[in-house]
Design an enzyme around this catalytic site. Structure first.
Site, PDB file in Angstrom:
ATOM      1  N   LYS A  85      73.155  64.981 100.563  1.00  0.00           N
ATOM      2  CA  LYS A  85      72.476  64.256  99.483  1.00  0.00           C
ATOM      3  C   LYS A  85      71.313  63.480 100.079  1.00  0.00           C
ATOM      4  CE  LYS A  85      73.320  63.319  94.963  1.00  0.00           C
ATOM      5  NZ  LYS A  85      74.083  64.090  93.961  1.00  0.00           N
ATOM      6  N   ARG A 145      67.169  55.288  73.457  1.00  0.00           N
ATOM      7  CA  ARG A 145      68.243  56.301  73.410  1.00  0.00           C
ATOM      8  C   ARG A 145      69.322  55.878  72.424  1.00  0.00           C
ATOM      9  NH1 ARG A 145      67.832  58.509  79.625  1.00  0.00           N
ATOM     10  NH2 ARG A 145      66.143  59.874  78.995  1.00  0.00           N
ATOM     11  N   ARG A 178      68.297  61.447  94.914  1.00  0.00           N
ATOM     12  CA  ARG A 178      68.417  60.303  94.002  1.00  0.00           C
ATOM     13  C   ARG A 178      67.402  59.246  94.411  1.00  0.00           C
ATOM     14  NH1 ARG A 178      73.972  57.672  92.041  1.00  0.00           N
ATOM     15  NH2 ARG A 178      74.045  59.809  91.279  1.00  0.00           N
ATOM     16  N   ALA A 191      70.101  62.994  80.330  1.00  0.00           N
ATOM     17  CA  ALA A 191      69.992  64.442  80.251  1.00  0.00           C
ATOM     18  C   ALA A 191      71.364  65.080  80.011  1.00  0.00           C
ATOM     19  CB  ALA A 191      69.373  64.973  81.546  1.00  0.00           C
ATOM     20  N   VAL A 192      72.387  64.615  80.711  1.00  0.00           N
ATOM     21  CA  VAL A 192      73.732  65.191  80.554  1.00  0.00           C
ATOM     22  C   VAL A 192      74.462  64.545  79.373  1.00  0.00           C
ATOM     23  CG1 VAL A 192      75.972  65.597  81.632  1.00  0.00           C
ATOM     24  CG2 VAL A 192      73.892  65.699  83.026  1.00  0.00           C
ATOM     25  N   PRO A 204      67.530  68.274  91.829  1.00  0.00           N
ATOM     26  CA  PRO A 204      67.354  67.040  91.059  1.00  0.00           C
ATOM     27  C   PRO A 204      68.632  66.189  91.014  1.00  0.00           C
ATOM     28  CG  PRO A 204      67.485  68.939  89.593  1.00  0.00           C
ATOM     29  CD  PRO A 204      67.551  69.472  90.977  1.00  0.00           C
ATOM     30  N   ASP A 205      68.450  64.900  90.903  1.00  0.00           N
ATOM     31  CA  ASP A 205      69.564  63.977  90.641  1.00  0.00           C
ATOM     32  C   ASP A 205      68.963  62.786  89.875  1.00  0.00           C
ATOM     33  OD1 ASP A 205      72.553  63.624  91.252  1.00  0.00           O
ATOM     34  OD2 ASP A 205      71.756  61.680  91.804  1.00  0.00           O
ATOM     35  N   ASP A 246      74.347  52.815  76.151  1.00  0.00           N
ATOM     36  CA  ASP A 246      73.268  53.043  77.107  1.00  0.00           C
ATOM     37  C   ASP A 246      72.551  51.717  77.288  1.00  0.00           C
ATOM     38  OD1 ASP A 246      70.698  54.064  78.351  1.00  0.00           O
ATOM     39  OD2 ASP A 246      71.713  55.971  78.002  1.00  0.00           O
ATOM     40  N   LEU A 279      73.364  58.126  77.869  1.00  0.00           N
ATOM     41  CA  LEU A 279      72.888  59.168  76.953  1.00  0.00           C
ATOM     42  C   LEU A 279      71.665  59.847  77.546  1.00  0.00           C
ATOM     43  CD1 LEU A 279      73.252  57.011  73.730  1.00  0.00           C
ATOM     44  CD2 LEU A 279      74.906  58.635  74.690  1.00  0.00           C
TER      45      LEU A 279
HETATM   46  P1  NAI Z   1      69.892  60.461  83.454  1.00  0.00           P
HETATM   47  O1  NAI Z   1      69.142  59.533  84.326  1.00  0.00           O
HETATM   48  O2  NAI Z   1      69.159  61.462  82.628  1.00  0.00           O
HETATM   49  O3  NAI Z   1      70.808  59.614  82.437  1.00  0.00           O
HETATM   50  C1  NAI Z   1      71.518  58.478  82.773  1.00  0.00           C
HETATM   51  C2  NAI Z   1      71.608  57.589  81.540  1.00  0.00           C
HETATM   52  O4  NAI Z   1      72.483  56.503  81.804  1.00  0.00           O
HETATM   53  C3  NAI Z   1      70.268  56.990  81.107  1.00  0.00           C
HETATM   54  O5  NAI Z   1      70.075  57.160  79.724  1.00  0.00           O
HETATM   55  C4  NAI Z   1      70.426  55.516  81.469  1.00  0.00           C
HETATM   56  O6  NAI Z   1      69.658  54.652  80.634  1.00  0.00           O
HETATM   57  C5  NAI Z   1      71.913  55.312  81.287  1.00  0.00           C
HETATM   58  N1  NAI Z   1      72.488  54.176  81.992  1.00  0.00           N
HETATM   59  C6  NAI Z   1      72.189  53.704  83.230  1.00  0.00           C
HETATM   60  N2  NAI Z   1      72.938  52.643  83.509  1.00  0.00           N
HETATM   61  C7  NAI Z   1      73.751  52.439  82.452  1.00  0.00           C
HETATM   62  C8  NAI Z   1      74.780  51.512  82.156  1.00  0.00           C
HETATM   63  N3  NAI Z   1      75.114  50.532  83.008  1.00  0.00           N
HETATM   64  N4  NAI Z   1      75.411  51.595  80.965  1.00  0.00           N
HETATM   65  C9  NAI Z   1      75.077  52.558  80.080  1.00  0.00           C
HETATM   66  N5  NAI Z   1      74.110  53.477  80.317  1.00  0.00           N
HETATM   67  C10 NAI Z   1      73.465  53.412  81.481  1.00  0.00           C
HETATM   68  O7  NAI Z   1      70.969  61.190  84.402  1.00  0.00           O
HETATM   69  P2  NAI Z   1      71.790  62.540  84.136  1.00  0.00           P
HETATM   70  O8  NAI Z   1      71.086  63.679  84.760  1.00  0.00           O
HETATM   71  O9  NAI Z   1      72.173  62.612  82.705  1.00  0.00           O
HETATM   72  O10 NAI Z   1      73.092  62.291  85.020  1.00  0.00           O
HETATM   73  C11 NAI Z   1      74.119  61.403  84.598  1.00  0.00           C
HETATM   74  C12 NAI Z   1      75.181  61.306  85.669  1.00  0.00           C
HETATM   75  O11 NAI Z   1      75.736  62.594  85.912  1.00  0.00           O
HETATM   76  C13 NAI Z   1      74.673  60.816  87.034  1.00  0.00           C
HETATM   77  O12 NAI Z   1      75.657  59.992  87.612  1.00  0.00           O
HETATM   78  C14 NAI Z   1      74.498  62.101  87.838  1.00  0.00           C
HETATM   79  O13 NAI Z   1      74.656  61.899  89.225  1.00  0.00           O
HETATM   80  C15 NAI Z   1      75.643  62.927  87.293  1.00  0.00           C
HETATM   81  N6  NAI Z   1      75.447  64.361  87.441  1.00  0.00           N
HETATM   82  C16 NAI Z   1      74.341  64.956  86.904  1.00  0.00           C
HETATM   83  C17 NAI Z   1      74.160  66.319  87.047  1.00  0.00           C
HETATM   84  C18 NAI Z   1      72.984  67.019  86.443  1.00  0.00           C
HETATM   85  O14 NAI Z   1      72.956  68.257  86.466  1.00  0.00           O
HETATM   86  N7  NAI Z   1      72.002  66.312  85.868  1.00  0.00           N
HETATM   87  C19 NAI Z   1      75.135  67.156  87.778  1.00  0.00           C
HETATM   88  C20 NAI Z   1      76.289  66.434  88.257  1.00  0.00           C
HETATM   89  C21 NAI Z   1      76.408  65.085  88.100  1.00  0.00           C
HETATM   90  N1  PHE Z   2      72.638  66.434  91.478  1.00  0.00           N
HETATM   91  C1  PHE Z   2      73.476  67.337  90.761  1.00  0.00           C
HETATM   92  C2  PHE Z   2      74.934  67.225  91.235  1.00  0.00           C
HETATM   93  O1  PHE Z   2      75.354  66.185  91.634  1.00  0.00           O
HETATM   94  C3  PHE Z   2      72.930  68.754  90.732  1.00  0.00           C
HETATM   95  C4  PHE Z   2      72.800  69.481  92.053  1.00  0.00           C
HETATM   96  C5  PHE Z   2      73.775  70.394  92.422  1.00  0.00           C
HETATM   97  C6  PHE Z   2      71.700  69.303  92.891  1.00  0.00           C
HETATM   98  C7  PHE Z   2      73.667  71.135  93.595  1.00  0.00           C
HETATM   99  C8  PHE Z   2      71.591  70.039  94.078  1.00  0.00           C
HETATM  100  C9  PHE Z   2      72.569  70.953  94.413  1.00  0.00           C
HETATM  101  O2  PHE Z   2      75.749  68.120  91.129  1.00  0.00           O
END
Ligand code: NAI
Ligand code: PHE
Length: 355
Positions: A78, A210, A42, A185-186, A117-118, A205, A183
């Site tokens: 992490k 977005r 991160r 990636a997830v 990635p995170d 967001d 909104l």
């Molecule tokens: P990302 O960075 O693509 O998306 C995050 C979104 O949240 C962005 O659009 C950002 O503008 C918005 N944001 C930030 N602060 C905000 C707020 N105060 N209010 C409203 N929106 C806000 O991140 P991603 O990959 O979508 O991950 C989202 C969450 O899920 C993170 O907490 C991450 O640690 C968790 N996560 C992600 C995984 C993955 O595979 N990408 C796996 C497990 C957990």
């Molecule tokens: N960062 C993501 C999570 O919190 C994806 C991830 C999983 C990264 C496992 C590395 C290893 O789950």
């Protein structure tokens, strides 16, 4: 404080500072009990190094639980890269130098820690790290990696939302009001899946672009600052962690919580307050394990895409187990999920872990 942060129960903390970019690097290994530690990198601008250490420690702990409850042969760790400014203000030459130093640090751990990635790192950043170290999951597909984990994560979160709504007595998501915070990636994918299932979407967001896209798709925009005061049937936090403390738990106008963010609750007390109000909360380290299934499954266990989907769809069943245990014991869902994870981490299960 840093002193408090270093009185930590995890296995190892590694730090390094780079004066040229004014960046501090942190890697925390919480546990290698079930295998090499793994968890993403991160990058963020933190108020202090103490905050960066604290975030890395909490996130590493969540990874240990995620791997254990998901039956993956990995431990938890992490990395946090504490940037001198927000990520969008770091130029590309500086970012490359930062990634190279981070890769050197990871390499020195000789496979005891595998990154991925995170928030604020993606597959092309993993490609860059992999020029220096091989202990990297989630490189781009063209570069031999499993690519982004976001889609699998979203699929698992969607299963968690359905299982949680059902258990809370809401039935299916059809016609239900679902509030998605974040909104990215997830979250973007979660919105799409929930809309397909007939939910009415409220979205928030901090990024106007977005929001515009979501609004064009017909969803209702809620101001980012109003999220915790907006009535909905199910709240899906998909931005940052730490958004529900005890005060928020006491007032948040929803019936259920299930989202992607790591460490949604600030502490166990917040979970107890939600429980006392009948708000059913999916423990995040169960709900968001799809990304770990994707990365570890594809890159360590030799799974194909169908295997990843099958295991990710199992998240709904794991949550059902968590909810039943929580009801039987009269404990929070978080405590119930901890029991399941700890059973796998306990010394008594050593033989099971070794096989
Ligand atoms: P990302 O960075 O693509 O998306 C995050 C979104 O949240 C962005 O659009 C950002 O503008 C918005 N944001 C930030 N602060 C905000 C707020 N105060 N209010 C409203 N929106 C806000 O991140 P991603 O990959 O979508 O991950 C989202 C969450 O899920 C993170 O907490 C991450 O640690 C968790 N996560 C992600 C995984 C993955 O595979 N990408 C796996 C497990 C957990
Ligand atoms: N960062 C993501 C999570 O919190 C994806 C991830 C999983 C990264 C496992 C590395 C290893 O789950």
């Amino acid at each position: 404080s840093i002193d408090d942060e270093l009185r930590w129960d995890g296995e190892l903390t590694v730090t390094r500072h780079d004066r040229e970019t004014d960046t501090t690097f942190v890697i925390r290994i919480d546990s290698t009990r079930l295998g090499p530690a793994s968890g993403g990198t991160r990058a963020a601008h933190y108020p202090s190094i103490g905050h960066a250490l604290a975030d890395a420690g909490k996130l590493a702990g969540a990874m240990t639980l995620k791997m254990a409850v998901s039956d993956l042969p990995m431990g938890g760790g992490k990395s946090v890269i504490a940037l001198p400014a927000p990520r969008n203000r770091i130029d590309s030459a500086t970012w490359t130098r930062i990634l190279d130093i981070h890769a050197e640090n990871i390499d020195k751990l000789e496979g005891n820690y595998w990154t991925g990635p995170d928030v604020n790192t993606n597959s092309s950043d993993m490609d860059q790290l992999s020029r220096i170290t091989k202990y990297v999951f989630g490189r781009s597909v063209d570069n031999g990696g499993a690519g982004s984990s976001a889609h699998a994560t979203a699929l698992g979160v969607f299963e968690a939302m359905k299982a949680t709504a059902r258990r809370r007595g809401l039935g299916t998501l059809d016609g239900r009001t679902v509030l998605v915070q974040g909104l990215g990636a997830v979250g973007g994918d979660v919105v799409r899946l929930a809309a397909q299932a007939g939910a009415r979407l409220l979205v928030a967001d901090t990024d106007p672009q977005r929001l515009e896209a979501a609004s064009l798709a017909g969803h209702t925009v809620v101001p980012a600052g109003e999220v915790l005061r907006t009535p909905c049937d199910l709240f899906a936090p998909c931005a940052m962690g730490g958004i529900i403390d005890s005060a928020a738990a006491a007032s948040i106008p929803t019936l259920a919580v299930a989202g992607a963010a790591n460490n949604i609750l600030t502490d166990a007390a917040a979970g107890a307050v939600l429980r006392s109000r009948g708000v059913l909360c999916a423990p995040d380290f169960v709900a968001n394990a799809g990304g770990a299934f994707h990365l570890v499954g594809r890159e360590v266990l030799g799974w194909n895409e169908d295997d990843v989907v099958e295991r990710t769809l199992g998240i709904g069943r794991t949550l059902d187990e968590v909810y039943s245990l929580s009801e039987e014991r009269g404990i929070t869902t978080e405590a119930a999920a901890l029991l399941l994870a700890r059973a796998r981490l306990s010394p008594a299960s050593a033989t099971a872990a070794a096989t």
